[in-house]
Motif scaffolding. Structure first.
Motif, PDB file in Angstrom:
ATOM      1  N   PHE A  39       0.569  -7.206 -41.738  1.00 28.31           N
ATOM      2  CA  PHE A  39      -0.802  -7.705 -41.726  1.00 28.31           C
ATOM      3  C   PHE A  39      -1.528  -7.440 -40.413  1.00 28.31           C
ATOM      4  O   PHE A  39      -2.677  -7.844 -40.257  1.00 28.31           O
ATOM      5  CB  PHE A  39      -0.814  -9.199 -42.063  1.00 28.31           C
ATOM      6  N   SER A  40      -0.904  -6.746 -39.500  1.00 24.25           N
ATOM      7  CA  SER A  40      -1.532  -6.409 -38.231  1.00 24.25           C
ATOM      8  C   SER A  40      -2.760  -5.534 -38.456  1.00 24.25           C
ATOM      9  O   SER A  40      -2.724  -4.597 -39.250  1.00 24.25           O
ATOM     10  CB  SER A  40      -0.516  -5.666 -37.353  1.00 24.25           C
ATOM     11  N   LYS A  41      -3.825  -5.882 -37.792  1.00 25.68           N
ATOM     12  CA  LYS A  41      -5.085  -5.112 -37.810  1.00 25.68           C
ATOM     13  C   LYS A  41      -5.770  -5.085 -39.181  1.00 25.68           C
ATOM     14  O   LYS A  41      -6.534  -4.183 -39.477  1.00 25.68           O
ATOM     15  CB  LYS A  41      -4.871  -3.672 -37.321  1.00 25.68           C
ATOM     16  N   THR A  42      -5.502  -6.063 -40.040  1.00 18.53           N
ATOM     17  CA  THR A  42      -6.145  -6.091 -41.353  1.00 18.53           C
ATOM     18  C   THR A  42      -7.436  -6.910 -41.349  1.00 18.53           C
ATOM     19  O   THR A  42      -8.148  -6.931 -42.351  1.00 18.53           O
ATOM     20  CB  THR A  42      -5.190  -6.654 -42.433  1.00 18.53           C
ATOM     21  N   ARG A  43      -7.722  -7.568 -40.238  1.00 21.28           N
ATOM     22  CA  ARG A  43      -8.972  -8.324 -40.077  1.00 21.28           C
ATOM     23  C   ARG A  43      -9.485  -8.158 -38.655  1.00 21.28           C
ATOM     24  O   ARG A  43      -8.718  -7.846 -37.746  1.00 21.28           O
ATOM     25  CB  ARG A  43      -8.743  -9.819 -40.333  1.00 21.28           C
ATOM     26  N   CYS A  64     -10.776  -9.258 -35.018  1.00 19.19           N
ATOM     27  CA  CYS A  64     -10.455 -10.307 -34.048  1.00 19.19           C
ATOM     28  C   CYS A  64     -11.707 -11.128 -33.757  1.00 19.19           C
ATOM     29  O   CYS A  64     -12.710 -10.593 -33.286  1.00 19.19           O
ATOM     30  CB  CYS A  64      -9.930  -9.674 -32.762  1.00 19.19           C
ATOM     31  N   LYS A  65     -11.643 -12.428 -34.050  1.00 19.05           N
ATOM     32  CA  LYS A  65     -12.798 -13.313 -33.812  1.00 19.05           C
ATOM     33  C   LYS A  65     -13.127 -13.400 -32.326  1.00 19.05           C
ATOM     34  O   LYS A  65     -14.288 -13.496 -31.949  1.00 19.05           O
ATOM     35  CB  LYS A  65     -12.509 -14.713 -34.350  1.00 19.05           C
ATOM     36  N   PHE A  66     -12.111 -13.383 -31.487  1.00 18.93           N
ATOM     37  CA  PHE A  66     -12.329 -13.509 -30.053  1.00 18.93           C
ATOM     38  C   PHE A  66     -12.962 -12.238 -29.471  1.00 18.93           C
ATOM     39  O   PHE A  66     -13.838 -12.304 -28.609  1.00 18.93           O
ATOM     40  CB  PHE A  66     -11.016 -13.826 -29.338  1.00 18.93           C
ATOM     41  N   ASN A  67     -12.528 -11.089 -29.963  1.00 15.85           N
ATOM     42  CA  ASN A  67     -13.103  -9.835 -29.486  1.00 15.85           C
ATOM     43  C   ASN A  67     -14.583  -9.725 -29.857  1.00 15.85           C
ATOM     44  O   ASN A  67     -15.376  -9.180 -29.093  1.00 15.85           O
ATOM     45  CB  ASN A  67     -12.327  -8.634 -30.046  1.00 15.85           C
ATOM     46  N   GLN A  68     -14.944 -10.271 -31.013  1.00 13.37           N
ATOM     47  CA  GLN A  68     -16.334 -10.207 -31.463  1.00 13.37           C
ATOM     48  C   GLN A  68     -17.283 -10.933 -30.509  1.00 13.37           C
ATOM     49  O   GLN A  68     -18.462 -10.614 -30.451  1.00 13.37           O
ATOM     50  CB  GLN A  68     -16.462 -10.772 -32.876  1.00 13.37           C
ATOM     51  N   VAL A  69     -16.755 -11.893 -29.761  1.00 15.86           N
ATOM     52  CA  VAL A  69     -17.591 -12.618 -28.784  1.00 15.86           C
ATOM     53  C   VAL A  69     -17.166 -12.299 -27.352  1.00 15.86           C
ATOM     54  O   VAL A  69     -17.500 -13.017 -26.413  1.00 15.86           O
ATOM     55  CB  VAL A  69     -17.573 -14.155 -29.037  1.00 15.86           C
ATOM     56  N   TRP A 127      -5.026  -8.353 -34.186  1.00 16.84           N
ATOM     57  CA  TRP A 127      -6.249  -8.207 -34.977  1.00 16.84           C
ATOM     58  C   TRP A 127      -7.010  -6.963 -34.540  1.00 16.84           C
ATOM     59  O   TRP A 127      -6.887  -6.499 -33.417  1.00 16.84           O
ATOM     60  CB  TRP A 127      -7.121  -9.457 -34.829  1.00 16.84           C
ATOM     61  N   ALA A 128      -7.820  -6.429 -35.421  1.00 15.14           N
ATOM     62  CA  ALA A 128      -8.589  -5.210 -35.145  1.00 15.14           C
ATOM     63  C   ALA A 128      -9.748  -5.495 -34.193  1.00 15.14           C
ATOM     64  O   ALA A 128     -10.399  -6.522 -34.281  1.00 15.14           O
ATOM     65  CB  ALA A 128      -9.124  -4.641 -36.463  1.00 15.14           C
ATOM     66  N   HIS A 129      -9.982  -4.574 -33.286  1.00 16.80           N
ATOM     67  CA  HIS A 129     -11.079  -4.683 -32.331  1.00 16.80           C
ATOM     68  C   HIS A 129     -12.178  -3.696 -32.671  1.00 16.80           C
ATOM     69  O   HIS A 129     -12.714  -3.014 -31.806  1.00 16.80           O
ATOM     70  CB  HIS A 129     -10.573  -4.453 -30.899  1.00 16.80           C
ATOM     71  N   GLU A 165     -10.652   0.256 -36.670  1.00 17.65           N
ATOM     72  CA  GLU A 165      -9.266  -0.148 -36.509  1.00 17.65           C
ATOM     73  C   GLU A 165      -8.752  -0.972 -37.695  1.00 17.65           C
ATOM     74  O   GLU A 165      -7.547  -1.144 -37.859  1.00 17.65           O
ATOM     75  CB  GLU A 165      -9.150  -0.995 -35.227  1.00 17.65           C
ATOM     76  N   VAL A 166      -9.649  -1.472 -38.535  1.00 17.64           N
ATOM     77  CA  VAL A 166      -9.251  -2.334 -39.654  1.00 17.64           C
ATOM     78  C   VAL A 166      -8.490  -1.526 -40.701  1.00 17.64           C
ATOM     79  O   VAL A 166      -8.946  -0.480 -41.144  1.00 17.64           O
ATOM     80  CB  VAL A 166     -10.479  -3.014 -40.312  1.00 17.64           C
ATOM     81  N   ARG A 167      -7.307  -2.023 -41.062  1.00 15.70           N
ATOM     82  CA  ARG A 167      -6.484  -1.391 -42.093  1.00 15.70           C
ATOM     83  C   ARG A 167      -6.591  -2.199 -43.379  1.00 15.70           C
ATOM     84  O   ARG A 167      -6.915  -3.383 -43.358  1.00 15.70           O
ATOM     85  CB  ARG A 167      -5.014  -1.353 -41.665  1.00 15.70           C
ATOM     86  N   SER A 168      -6.267  -1.581 -44.487  1.00 16.87           N
ATOM     87  CA  SER A 168      -6.288  -2.307 -45.758  1.00 16.87           C
ATOM     88  C   SER A 168      -5.103  -3.265 -45.820  1.00 16.87           C
ATOM     89  O   SER A 168      -4.052  -3.016 -45.232  1.00 16.87           O
ATOM     90  CB  SER A 168      -6.247  -1.333 -46.929  1.00 16.87           C
ATOM     91  N   THR A 169      -5.291  -4.353 -46.537  1.00 16.49           N
ATOM     92  CA  THR A 169      -4.225  -5.328 -46.729  1.00 16.49           C
ATOM     93  C   THR A 169      -3.228  -4.752 -47.737  1.00 16.49           C
ATOM     94  O   THR A 169      -3.630  -4.206 -48.759  1.00 16.49           O
ATOM     95  CB  THR A 169      -4.806  -6.648 -47.266  1.00 16.49           C
ATOM     96  N   PRO A 170      -1.935  -4.858 -47.454  1.00 13.62           N
ATOM     97  CA  PRO A 170      -0.948  -4.294 -48.376  1.00 13.62           C
ATOM     98  C   PRO A 170      -0.921  -5.040 -49.713  1.00 13.62           C
ATOM     99  O   PRO A 170      -1.186  -6.235 -49.776  1.00 13.62           O
ATOM    100  CB  PRO A 170       0.375  -4.459 -47.630  1.00 13.62           C
ATOM    101  N   ASP A 171      -0.609  -4.317 -50.769  1.00 16.32           N
ATOM    102  CA  ASP A 171      -0.476  -4.918 -52.092  1.00 16.32           C
ATOM    103  C   ASP A 171       0.935  -5.491 -52.207  1.00 16.32           C
ATOM    104  O   ASP A 171       1.914  -4.754 -52.236  1.00 16.32           O
ATOM    105  CB  ASP A 171      -0.704  -3.857 -53.170  1.00 16.32           C
ATOM    106  N   LEU A 172       1.034  -6.800 -52.269  1.00 15.31           N
ATOM    107  CA  LEU A 172       2.337  -7.458 -52.328  1.00 15.31           C
ATOM    108  C   LEU A 172       2.708  -7.924 -53.736  1.00 15.31           C
ATOM    109  O   LEU A 172       3.688  -8.647 -53.919  1.00 15.31           O
ATOM    110  CB  LEU A 172       2.355  -8.650 -51.364  1.00 15.31           C
ATOM    111  N   THR A 173       1.943  -7.494 -54.733  1.00 14.80           N
ATOM    112  CA  THR A 173       2.222  -7.877 -56.112  1.00 14.80           C
ATOM    113  C   THR A 173       3.645  -7.468 -56.501  1.00 14.80           C
ATOM    114  O   THR A 173       4.050  -6.330 -56.272  1.00 14.80           O
ATOM    115  CB  THR A 173       1.211  -7.196 -57.066  1.00 14.80           C
TER     116      THR A 173
END
Length: 109
Positions: free
Chosen positions: A11-15, A17-22, A33-35, A39-47
């Motif tokens: 799940f690294s870099k899938t959303r 970073c709230k802190f980087n945004q500010v 988290w993605a900066h 850098e944002v990656r897709s969330t893996p399918d865990l089905t």
């Protein structure tokens, strides 16, 4: 610890970073988290990559095997995508699946 590292990497870099945004992220390149959008990656399918707890503990699930997001038996488990971007470098070449990790986790309960 090994399974937890695997999950963090998945799940690294899938959303973003709230802190980087500010302008307040102190982790820099070490941040999970993605900066930025690039850098944002897709969330893996865990089905179907882990056993259904209801099916395992109660002997049945109110959903059919097809409708349930979780596996109703070992034969229903599927490996994760072989996308190396979602696997830790130490696991990628092995083609290790979450199904394998989850089975071991499940059997150790």
């Amino acid at each position: 610890p090994y399974v937890e590292e695997f999950r963090q990497q998945m799940f690294s870099k899938t959303r973003l970073c709230k802190f980087n945004q500010v302008g307040r992220c102190r982790r820099g390149m070490q941040c999970q988290w993605a900066h930025g959008e690039k850098e944002v990656r897709s969330t893996p399918d865990l089905t179907k990559t882990s056993i259904c707890a209801r099916w395992a503990r109660r002997g049945g699930c109110h959903l059919t095997a097809r409708a349930c997001r979780f596996a109703h038996g070992v034969e229903d488990l599927r490996p994760l995508s072989q996308d190396p971007g979602h696997l830790p470098a130490s696991l990628g070449p092995l083609g290790l699946s979450a199904a394998n990790l989850r089975i071991e986790e499940y059997l150790s309960l």
